[in-house]
Design a protein around this motif. Structure first.
Motif, PDB file in Angstrom:
ATOM      1  N   LEU A 164      -6.607   2.716   6.419  1.00  0.00           N
ATOM      2  CA  LEU A 164      -7.181   2.608   7.646  1.00  0.00           C
ATOM      3  C   LEU A 164      -8.309   3.347   7.983  1.00  0.00           C
ATOM      4  N   ARG A 165      -8.162   4.949   7.572  1.00  0.00           N
ATOM      5  CA  ARG A 165      -9.228   5.851   7.725  1.00  0.00           C
ATOM      6  C   ARG A 165     -10.543   5.475   6.966  1.00  0.00           C
ATOM      7  N   ARG A 166     -10.257   4.817   5.579  1.00  0.00           N
ATOM      8  CA  ARG A 166     -11.443   4.422   4.738  1.00  0.00           C
ATOM      9  C   ARG A 166     -12.220   3.234   5.104  1.00  0.00           C
ATOM     10  N   HIS A 170      -2.843 -11.362   3.705  1.00  0.00           N
ATOM     11  CA  HIS A 170      -2.166 -11.739   5.395  1.00  0.00           C
ATOM     12  C   HIS A 170      -1.397 -10.792   5.678  1.00  0.00           C
ATOM     13  N   VAL A 171      -0.595  -9.910   4.805  1.00  0.00           N
ATOM     14  CA  VAL A 171       0.495  -9.100   5.357  1.00  0.00           C
ATOM     15  C   VAL A 171       0.098  -7.638   4.241  1.00  0.00           C
ATOM     16  N   VAL A 172       0.276  -6.667   4.764  1.00  0.00           N
ATOM     17  CA  VAL A 172       0.175  -5.455   4.184  1.00  0.00           C
ATOM     18  C   VAL A 172       1.690  -4.497   4.580  1.00  0.00           C
ATOM     19  N   VAL A 173       2.278  -4.383   3.513  1.00  0.00           N
ATOM     20  CA  VAL A 173       3.679  -3.507   3.532  1.00  0.00           C
ATOM     21  C   VAL A 173       3.220  -2.315   2.962  1.00  0.00           C
ATOM     22  N   GLY A 174       3.683  -0.897   3.654  1.00  0.00           N
ATOM     23  CA  GLY A 174       3.257   0.166   3.074  1.00  0.00           C
ATOM     24  C   GLY A 174       4.013   1.280   3.715  1.00  0.00           C
ATOM     25  N   THR A 175       3.494   2.622   3.119  1.00  0.00           N
ATOM     26  CA  THR A 175       4.167   3.735   3.570  1.00  0.00           C
ATOM     27  C   THR A 175       3.049   4.473   4.660  1.00  0.00           C
ATOM     28  N   PRO A 176       3.525   5.423   5.216  1.00  0.00           N
ATOM     29  CA  PRO A 176       2.551   5.765   6.397  1.00  0.00           C
ATOM     30  C   PRO A 176       1.332   6.244   5.849  1.00  0.00           C
ATOM     31  N   GLY A 177       1.479   7.291   4.846  1.00  0.00           N
ATOM     32  CA  GLY A 177       0.472   8.154   4.352  1.00  0.00           C
ATOM     33  C   GLY A 177      -0.725   7.083   3.611  1.00  0.00           C
ATOM     34  N   ARG A 178      -0.278   6.237   2.852  1.00  0.00           N
ATOM     35  CA  ARG A 178      -1.318   5.431   2.155  1.00  0.00           C
ATOM     36  C   ARG A 178      -1.905   4.289   3.276  1.00  0.00           C
ATOM     37  N   VAL A 179      -1.040   3.794   4.021  1.00  0.00           N
ATOM     38  CA  VAL A 179      -1.794   2.814   5.165  1.00  0.00           C
ATOM     39  C   VAL A 179      -2.688   3.660   5.989  1.00  0.00           C
ATOM     40  N   ASP A 201      -6.007  -0.447  -4.614  1.00  0.00           N
ATOM     41  CA  ASP A 201      -5.723  -1.079  -3.043  1.00  0.00           C
ATOM     42  C   ASP A 201      -6.949  -1.476  -2.132  1.00  0.00           C
ATOM     43  N   GLN A 202      -8.130  -0.741  -2.402  1.00  0.00           N
ATOM     44  CA  GLN A 202      -9.252  -1.050  -1.855  1.00  0.00           C
ATOM     45  C   GLN A 202      -9.841  -2.465  -1.911  1.00  0.00           C
ATOM     46  N   ARG A 203      -9.842  -2.674  -3.611  1.00  0.00           N
ATOM     47  CA  ARG A 203     -10.149  -3.878  -4.019  1.00  0.00           C
ATOM     48  C   ARG A 203      -9.137  -5.083  -3.597  1.00  0.00           C
ATOM     49  N   ILE A 204      -8.162  -5.038  -3.616  1.00  0.00           N
ATOM     50  CA  ILE A 204      -7.015  -5.801  -3.160  1.00  0.00           C
ATOM     51  C   ILE A 204      -7.241  -6.252  -1.663  1.00  0.00           C
ATOM     52  N   LEU A 205      -7.421  -5.371  -0.896  1.00  0.00           N
ATOM     53  CA  LEU A 205      -7.573  -5.373   0.427  1.00  0.00           C
ATOM     54  C   LEU A 205      -8.877  -6.159   0.703  1.00  0.00           C
ATOM     55  N   SER A 206     -10.050  -5.618  -0.011  1.00  0.00           N
ATOM     56  CA  SER A 206     -11.263  -6.297   0.315  1.00  0.00           C
ATOM     57  C   SER A 206     -11.106  -7.980  -0.087  1.00  0.00           C
ATOM     58  N   SER A 207     -10.364  -8.122  -0.891  1.00  0.00           N
ATOM     59  CA  SER A 207     -10.183  -9.629  -1.320  1.00  0.00           C
ATOM     60  C   SER A 207      -9.394 -10.505  -0.343  1.00  0.00           C
ATOM     61  N   GLY A 208      -8.960  -9.848   0.628  1.00  0.00           N
ATOM     62  CA  GLY A 208      -8.077 -10.395   1.723  1.00  0.00           C
ATOM     63  C   GLY A 208      -6.628 -10.703   1.377  1.00  0.00           C
ATOM     64  N   CYS A 231       0.889  -1.315   0.086  1.00  0.00           N
ATOM     65  CA  CYS A 231      -0.084  -0.158  -0.043  1.00  0.00           C
ATOM     66  C   CYS A 231       0.870   1.337   0.162  1.00  0.00           C
ATOM     67  N   VAL A 232       1.164   1.912  -1.174  1.00  0.00           N
ATOM     68  CA  VAL A 232       1.893   3.001  -1.348  1.00  0.00           C
ATOM     69  C   VAL A 232       1.369   3.903  -2.124  1.00  0.00           C
ATOM     70  N   GLY A 233       1.809   5.212  -2.203  1.00  0.00           N
ATOM     71  CA  GLY A 233       1.244   6.295  -2.631  1.00  0.00           C
ATOM     72  C   GLY A 233       1.681   6.346  -4.171  1.00  0.00           C
ATOM     73  N   GLY A 234       1.107   6.934  -4.830  1.00  0.00           N
ATOM     74  CA  GLY A 234       1.390   6.937  -6.457  1.00  0.00           C
ATOM     75  C   GLY A 234       0.778   5.663  -7.302  1.00  0.00           C
ATOM     76  N   THR A 235      -0.220   5.149  -6.560  1.00  0.00           N
ATOM     77  CA  THR A 235      -0.853   3.917  -7.007  1.00  0.00           C
ATOM     78  C   THR A 235      -2.227   4.257  -6.846  1.00  0.00           C
ATOM     79  N   SER A 236      -3.056   3.463  -7.670  1.00  0.00           N
ATOM     80  CA  SER A 236      -4.546   3.471  -7.406  1.00  0.00           C
ATOM     81  C   SER A 236      -5.006   3.257  -6.012  1.00  0.00           C
ATOM     82  N   VAL A 237      -5.784   4.084  -5.594  1.00  0.00           N
ATOM     83  CA  VAL A 237      -6.707   3.942  -4.222  1.00  0.00           C
ATOM     84  C   VAL A 237      -7.588   2.689  -4.478  1.00  0.00           C
ATOM     85  N   ARG A 238      -8.273   2.845  -5.601  1.00  0.00           N
ATOM     86  CA  ARG A 238      -9.394   1.921  -5.618  1.00  0.00           C
ATOM     87  C   ARG A 238      -8.777   0.502  -5.915  1.00  0.00           C
TER      88      ARG A 238
END
Length: 197
Positions: free
Chosen positions: A171-173, A158-167, A149-156, A140-147
């Motif tokens: 979380l906020r969404r 085990h591990v998220v690797v990311g930068t603070p802003g996008r993570v 990210d949301q699609r992949i996260l909703s599909s499930g 989950c990093v900036g400069g990539t599609s938010v949508r």
């Protein structure tokens, strides 16, 4: 500071607990872990994790890996420091992969890195080492599609690797839910904390 909506973080409770821990005998809080493992086989790792480690090209653990993988696997809170190129990433990735419950496709580990490039590099190492485990990792990093990210996260995953802003945004969404997270890794913590991220 107020916690983000949907979070159960209580800043006052956290501060009180930290004060209690730090005022206690420091020996109980800070300890060194002295066990050294000369081979990956001696660490008690899952067979499919060992397969991934050897397939990645590791033969013998480096100094940080000899000392760092097992305490992480035991669920201890660890601070690890070593020179660049000594296998720190593989150390914490192995610890994370060993502890995941692969029957639960929920985010169980969150790894934060200061840059997109580092987050993506960690994701590649995590995927490679977990190749035989069926691990699902997402960066989950900036400069990539938010949508996306949301699609992949909703599909499930085990591990998220990311930068603070996008993570934080995920979380906020409420696309990334913290309910199952049991491991947190702050890579390059000195860099992260000096950037006011």
């Amino acid at each position: 500071m107020a916690a983000p909506e949907g979070s159960q973080f209580d800043a006052r409770q956290f501060d009180a607990k930290m004060d209690e821990l730090l005022s206690a005998d420091a020996q109980d809080f800070f300890t060194s872990y002295d066990e050294v493992y000369e081979s990956f086989d001696a660490m008690g790792l899952q067979e499919n994790l060992l397969r991934g480690i050897y397939a990645y090209g590791f033969e013998k653990p480096s100094a940080i890996q000899q000392r760092g993988i097992v305490p992480f696997c035991k669920g201890l809170d660890v601070i690890q420091q070593a020179q660049s190129g000594t296998g720190k990433t593989a150390t914490f990735c192995s610890g994370v992969l060993q502890q995941l419950d692969y029957s639960v496709t929920e985010c169980q580990a969150l790894v934060l890195a200061p840059t997109r490039e580092l987050a993506q590099q960690i994701e590649k190492v995590m995927r490679a080492l977990g190749d035989y485990l069926g691990v699902r990792v997402h960066a989950c990093v900036g400069g990539t599609s938010v949508r996306e990210d949301q699609r992949i996260l909703s599909s499930g995953v085990h591990v998220v690797v990311g930068t603070p802003g996008r993570v934080f945004d995920m979380l906020r969404r409420q696309s990334l839910r913290p309910d199952y997270i049991k491991m947190f890794v702050l890579d390059e913590a000195d860099e992260m904390l000096s950037r006011d991220l």
